[in-house]
Design a protein around this motif. Structure first.
Motif, PDB file in Angstrom:
ATOM      1  N   ALA A   1       0.838  -1.193   0.000  1.00  0.00           N
ATOM      2  CA  ALA A   1       0.000   0.000   0.000  1.00  0.00           C
ATOM      3  C   ALA A   1       0.875   1.246   0.000  1.00  0.00           C
ATOM      4  CB  ALA A   1      -0.911   0.004   1.218  1.00  0.00           C
ATOM      5  N   GLN A   2       0.395   2.294  -0.682  1.00  0.00           N
ATOM      6  CA  GLN A   2       1.166   3.527  -0.777  1.00  0.00           C
ATOM      7  C   GLN A   2       1.160   4.261   0.565  1.00  0.00           C
ATOM      8  OE1 GLN A   2      -0.183   6.100  -3.864  1.00  0.00           O
ATOM      9  NE2 GLN A   2       1.579   7.456  -3.740  1.00  0.00           N
ATOM     10  N   LYS A   3       2.310   4.781   0.940  1.00  0.00           N
ATOM     11  CA  LYS A   3       2.410   5.516   2.193  1.00  0.00           C
ATOM     12  C   LYS A   3       1.631   6.830   2.118  1.00  0.00           C
ATOM     13  CE  LYS A   3       6.871   3.757   3.821  1.00  0.00           C
ATOM     14  NZ  LYS A   3       8.215   4.131   4.298  1.00  0.00           N
ATOM     15  N   LYS A   4       1.061   7.225   3.254  1.00  0.00           N
ATOM     16  CA  LYS A   4       0.407   8.525   3.346  1.00  0.00           C
ATOM     17  C   LYS A   4       1.475   9.617   3.310  1.00  0.00           C
ATOM     18  CE  LYS A   4      -3.838   7.052   3.976  1.00  0.00           C
ATOM     19  NZ  LYS A   4      -4.913   7.323   2.992  1.00  0.00           N
ATOM     20  N   LYS A   5       1.140  10.711   2.677  1.00  0.00           N
ATOM     21  CA  LYS A   5       2.085  11.825   2.585  1.00  0.00           C
ATOM     22  C   LYS A   5       1.697  12.925   3.570  1.00  0.00           C
ATOM     23  CE  LYS A   5       3.351  11.046  -2.247  1.00  0.00           C
ATOM     24  NZ  LYS A   5       3.403  11.623  -3.617  1.00  0.00           N
ATOM     25  N   VAL A   6       2.654  13.289   4.403  1.00  0.00           N
ATOM     26  CA  VAL A   6       2.456  14.344   5.398  1.00  0.00           C
ATOM     27  C   VAL A   6       3.393  15.496   5.057  1.00  0.00           C
ATOM     28  CG1 VAL A   6       2.565  14.948   7.847  1.00  0.00           C
ATOM     29  CG2 VAL A   6       1.937  12.605   7.153  1.00  0.00           C
ATOM     30  N   MET A   7       2.827  16.684   4.847  1.00  0.00           N
ATOM     31  CA  MET A   7       3.679  17.846   4.589  1.00  0.00           C
ATOM     32  C   MET A   7       3.671  18.767   5.809  1.00  0.00           C
ATOM     33  SD  MET A   7       3.618  21.007   1.914  1.00  0.00           S
ATOM     34  CE  MET A   7       2.820  21.991   3.185  1.00  0.00           C
ATOM     35  N   VAL A   8       4.854  19.110   6.259  1.00  0.00           N
ATOM     36  CA  VAL A   8       5.016  20.028   7.389  1.00  0.00           C
ATOM     37  C   VAL A   8       5.455  21.379   6.861  1.00  0.00           C
ATOM     38  CG1 VAL A   8       6.322  20.506   9.502  1.00  0.00           C
ATOM     39  CG2 VAL A   8       5.623  18.153   8.962  1.00  0.00           C
ATOM     40  N   MET A   9       4.768  22.433   7.288  1.00  0.00           N
ATOM     41  CA  MET A   9       5.250  23.781   6.972  1.00  0.00           C
ATOM     42  C   MET A   9       5.552  24.508   8.274  1.00  0.00           C
ATOM     43  SD  MET A   9       1.926  25.753   5.466  1.00  0.00           S
ATOM     44  CE  MET A   9       0.364  25.868   6.320  1.00  0.00           C
ATOM     45  N   GLU A  10       6.629  25.246   8.259  1.00  0.00           N
ATOM     46  CA  GLU A  10       7.155  25.846   9.485  1.00  0.00           C
ATOM     47  C   GLU A  10       6.791  27.321   9.586  1.00  0.00           C
ATOM     48  OE1 GLU A  10      11.166  23.162  10.073  1.00  0.00           O
ATOM     49  OE2 GLU A  10      11.253  24.865   8.687  1.00  0.00           O
ATOM     50  N   ASP A  36      -1.632  14.050   2.031  1.00  0.00           N
ATOM     51  CA  ASP A  36      -2.847  13.592   2.702  1.00  0.00           C
ATOM     52  C   ASP A  36      -3.121  14.397   3.970  1.00  0.00           C
ATOM     53  OD1 ASP A  36      -3.558  11.057   1.113  1.00  0.00           O
ATOM     54  OD2 ASP A  36      -1.445  10.729   1.590  1.00  0.00           O
ATOM     55  N   TYR A  37      -2.068  14.901   4.592  1.00  0.00           N
ATOM     56  CA  TYR A  37      -2.186  15.680   5.827  1.00  0.00           C
ATOM     57  C   TYR A  37      -1.196  16.846   5.768  1.00  0.00           C
ATOM     58  CZ  TYR A  37      -4.182  11.221   7.357  1.00  0.00           C
ATOM     59  OH  TYR A  37      -4.916  10.072   7.442  1.00  0.00           O
ATOM     60  N   ASN A 183      -3.768  10.184  15.656  1.00  0.00           N
ATOM     61  CA  ASN A 183      -4.770  10.200  14.595  1.00  0.00           C
ATOM     62  C   ASN A 183      -4.734   8.932  13.740  1.00  0.00           C
ATOM     63  OD1 ASN A 183      -6.212  13.031  14.446  1.00  0.00           O
ATOM     64  ND2 ASN A 183      -4.089  13.425  15.039  1.00  0.00           N
ATOM     65  N   ASN A 184      -4.071   7.911  14.276  1.00  0.00           N
ATOM     66  CA  ASN A 184      -4.017   6.594  13.620  1.00  0.00           C
ATOM     67  C   ASN A 184      -3.392   6.641  12.230  1.00  0.00           C
ATOM     68  OD1 ASN A 184      -5.376   5.238  15.814  1.00  0.00           O
ATOM     69  ND2 ASN A 184      -7.282   6.180  15.092  1.00  0.00           N
ATOM     70  N   VAL A 185      -2.434   7.550  12.053  1.00  0.00           N
ATOM     71  CA  VAL A 185      -1.664   7.591  10.809  1.00  0.00           C
ATOM     72  C   VAL A 185      -0.365   6.841  11.088  1.00  0.00           C
ATOM     73  CG1 VAL A 185      -0.637   9.061   9.043  1.00  0.00           C
ATOM     74  CG2 VAL A 185      -2.679   9.842  10.274  1.00  0.00           C
ATOM     75  N   THR A 186      -0.235   5.655  10.530  1.00  0.00           N
ATOM     76  CA  THR A 186       0.882   4.788  10.906  1.00  0.00           C
ATOM     77  C   THR A 186       1.896   4.546   9.792  1.00  0.00           C
ATOM     78  OG1 THR A 186      -0.460   2.854  10.352  1.00  0.00           O
ATOM     79  CG2 THR A 186      -0.475   3.591  12.659  1.00  0.00           C
ATOM     80  N   ASP A 187       1.468   4.597   8.550  1.00  0.00           N
ATOM     81  CA  ASP A 187       2.386   4.308   7.444  1.00  0.00           C
ATOM     82  C   ASP A 187       2.492   5.563   6.591  1.00  0.00           C
ATOM     83  OD1 ASP A 187       4.094   2.936   5.802  1.00  0.00           O
ATOM     84  OD2 ASP A 187       2.505   1.958   4.651  1.00  0.00           O
ATOM     85  N   TYR A 188       3.531   6.361   6.839  1.00  0.00           N
ATOM     86  CA  TYR A 188       3.578   7.692   6.214  1.00  0.00           C
ATOM     87  C   TYR A 188       5.008   8.102   5.911  1.00  0.00           C
ATOM     88  CZ  TYR A 188       4.815   9.025  11.002  1.00  0.00           C
ATOM     89  OH  TYR A 188       5.417   9.117  12.237  1.00  0.00           O
ATOM     90  N   GLU A 189       5.108   9.126   5.078  1.00  0.00           N
ATOM     91  CA  GLU A 189       6.387   9.784   4.831  1.00  0.00           C
ATOM     92  C   GLU A 189       6.177  11.281   5.021  1.00  0.00           C
ATOM     93  OE1 GLU A 189       7.439   8.580   0.935  1.00  0.00           O
ATOM     94  OE2 GLU A 189       5.872   9.722  -0.075  1.00  0.00           O
ATOM     95  N   ILE A 190       7.157  11.938   5.661  1.00  0.00           N
ATOM     96  CA  ILE A 190       7.049  13.365   5.979  1.00  0.00           C
ATOM     97  C   ILE A 190       7.955  14.176   5.067  1.00  0.00           C
ATOM     98  CG2 ILE A 190       7.509  15.135   7.723  1.00  0.00           C
ATOM     99  CD1 ILE A 190       6.677  13.239   9.860  1.00  0.00           C
ATOM    100  N   GLU A 191       7.405  15.260   4.551  1.00  0.00           N
ATOM    101  CA  GLU A 191       8.202  16.229   3.806  1.00  0.00           C
ATOM    102  C   GLU A 191       8.028  17.592   4.460  1.00  0.00           C
ATOM    103  OE1 GLU A 191       7.834  18.660  -0.368  1.00  0.00           O
ATOM    104  OE2 GLU A 191       7.863  16.467  -0.540  1.00  0.00           O
ATOM    105  N   THR A 192       9.113  18.185   4.920  1.00  0.00           N
ATOM    106  CA  THR A 192       9.069  19.544   5.466  1.00  0.00           C
ATOM    107  C   THR A 192       9.387  20.525   4.350  1.00  0.00           C
ATOM    108  OG1 THR A 192       9.760  18.782   7.655  1.00  0.00           O
ATOM    109  CG2 THR A 192      10.023  21.129   7.186  1.00  0.00           C
ATOM    110  N   TYR A 193       8.446  21.430   4.089  1.00  0.00           N
ATOM    111  CA  TYR A 193       8.628  22.341   2.961  1.00  0.00           C
ATOM    112  C   TYR A 193       9.654  23.417   3.293  1.00  0.00           C
ATOM    113  CZ  TYR A 193       7.898  25.559  -0.834  1.00  0.00           C
ATOM    114  OH  TYR A 193       8.116  26.366  -1.915  1.00  0.00           O
ATOM    115  N   LYS A 194      10.638  23.574   2.418  1.00  0.00           N
ATOM    116  CA  LYS A 194      11.674  24.594   2.558  1.00  0.00           C
ATOM    117  C   LYS A 194      11.699  25.450   1.295  1.00  0.00           C
ATOM    118  CE  LYS A 194      13.563  22.855   6.420  1.00  0.00           C
ATOM    119  NZ  LYS A 194      13.651  23.593   7.709  1.00  0.00           N
ATOM    120  N   LEU A 195      12.024  26.714   1.441  1.00  0.00           N
ATOM    121  CA  LEU A 195      12.159  27.594   0.288  1.00  0.00           C
ATOM    122  C   LEU A 195      13.414  27.242  -0.504  1.00  0.00           C
ATOM    123  CD1 LEU A 195      11.279  31.143   1.711  1.00  0.00           C
ATOM    124  CD2 LEU A 195       9.812  29.620   0.372  1.00  0.00           C
ATOM    125  N   GLY A 196      13.311  27.330  -1.822  1.00  0.00           N
ATOM    126  CA  GLY A 196      14.482  27.174  -2.671  1.00  0.00           C
ATOM    127  C   GLY A 196      15.325  28.434  -2.655  1.00  0.00           C
TER     128      GLY A 196
END
Length: 212
Positions: A1-10, A36-37, A183-196
């Motif tokens: 199954a595809q991992k859920k995608k979590v994006m973090v913005m600071e 996804d989140y 929140n029962n999110v168990t299989d995920y990958e996190i990307e923290t958004y950074k400016l280029g």
């Protein structure tokens, strides 16, 4: 199954045109990667009122679950942005509130037209997300009285436990991973958004003009 995608913005600096642009680009990126989140990593004492309102408007249009992790402070404009999120999580020792609008020079309270505008935005944003609008207004206006919670003369600033007790925080957590687990999110990958590099140069030339 595809991992859920979590994006973090600071949001870990002053709220100003640079932060507004960062948030816009981050949300655009969330759409691009089909996140996804979205989680806001929050630590700010506030900033420009007009930019805070623009950020709130963008956040209210987000379709994905949008959560904020207040890892230290969400004061003033930071409190408003936090209230715009679907769920609020706070670290031990964090705080939210103190949203009186102040002028850029000397930190004195801005004229009442700014306070009135901030009170209105705080109330409507709180209502939209099922939070007590009087408490949101009490974060701005020292004259608001709320039985057993707030007397006249001070604005509301909640600790983590106080925010939980009054419906302004879902839970005390220490990490973003803990938020996902709750929140029962168990299989995920996190990307923290950074400016280029180019966006960092553009941001350098954007400057704030009125604080709140």
């Amino acid at each position: 199954a595809q991992k859920k995608k979590v994006m973090v913005m600071e949001i870990r600096a002053e709220i100003d045109p640079r932060m507004t642009r960062y948030v816009k680009l981050a949300l655009d990126n969330a759409e691009k990667i089909k996140a996804d989140y979205i989680i806001v990593d929050m630590d700010t004492y506030g900033g420009v009122l007009t930019d805070a309102k623009e950020i709130v408007d963008m956040m209210m249009d987000v379709k994905q679950p949008l959560w904020v992790f207040i890892n230290s402070d969400a004061a003033s404009a930071g409190a408003l942005i936090s209230i715009a999120c679907d769920s609020i999580y706070m670290s031990p020792g964090a705080s939210i509130g103190a949203a009186t609008v102040v002028s850029g020079a000397g930190g004195e309270a801005a004229p009442d037209k700014y306070q009135s505008y901030m009170r209105s935005i705080m109330r409507s944003t709180a209502e939209e997300n099922g939070r007590d609008p009087r408490i949101a207004e009490g974060m701005v206006d020292e004259n608001v009285v709320i039985d057993s919670l707030k007397q006249a003369g001070k604005v509301i600033t909640f600790t983590t436990s106080e925010a939980i007790e009054n419906g302004y925080c879902e839970a005390k957590v220490e990490t973003i991973a803990e938020i996902l687990k709750r929140n029962n999110v168990t299989d995920y990958e996190i990307e923290t958004y950074k400016l280029g590099a180019v966006e960092k140069i553009i941001a350098f030339f954007l400057n704030p003009f009125i604080s709140g």
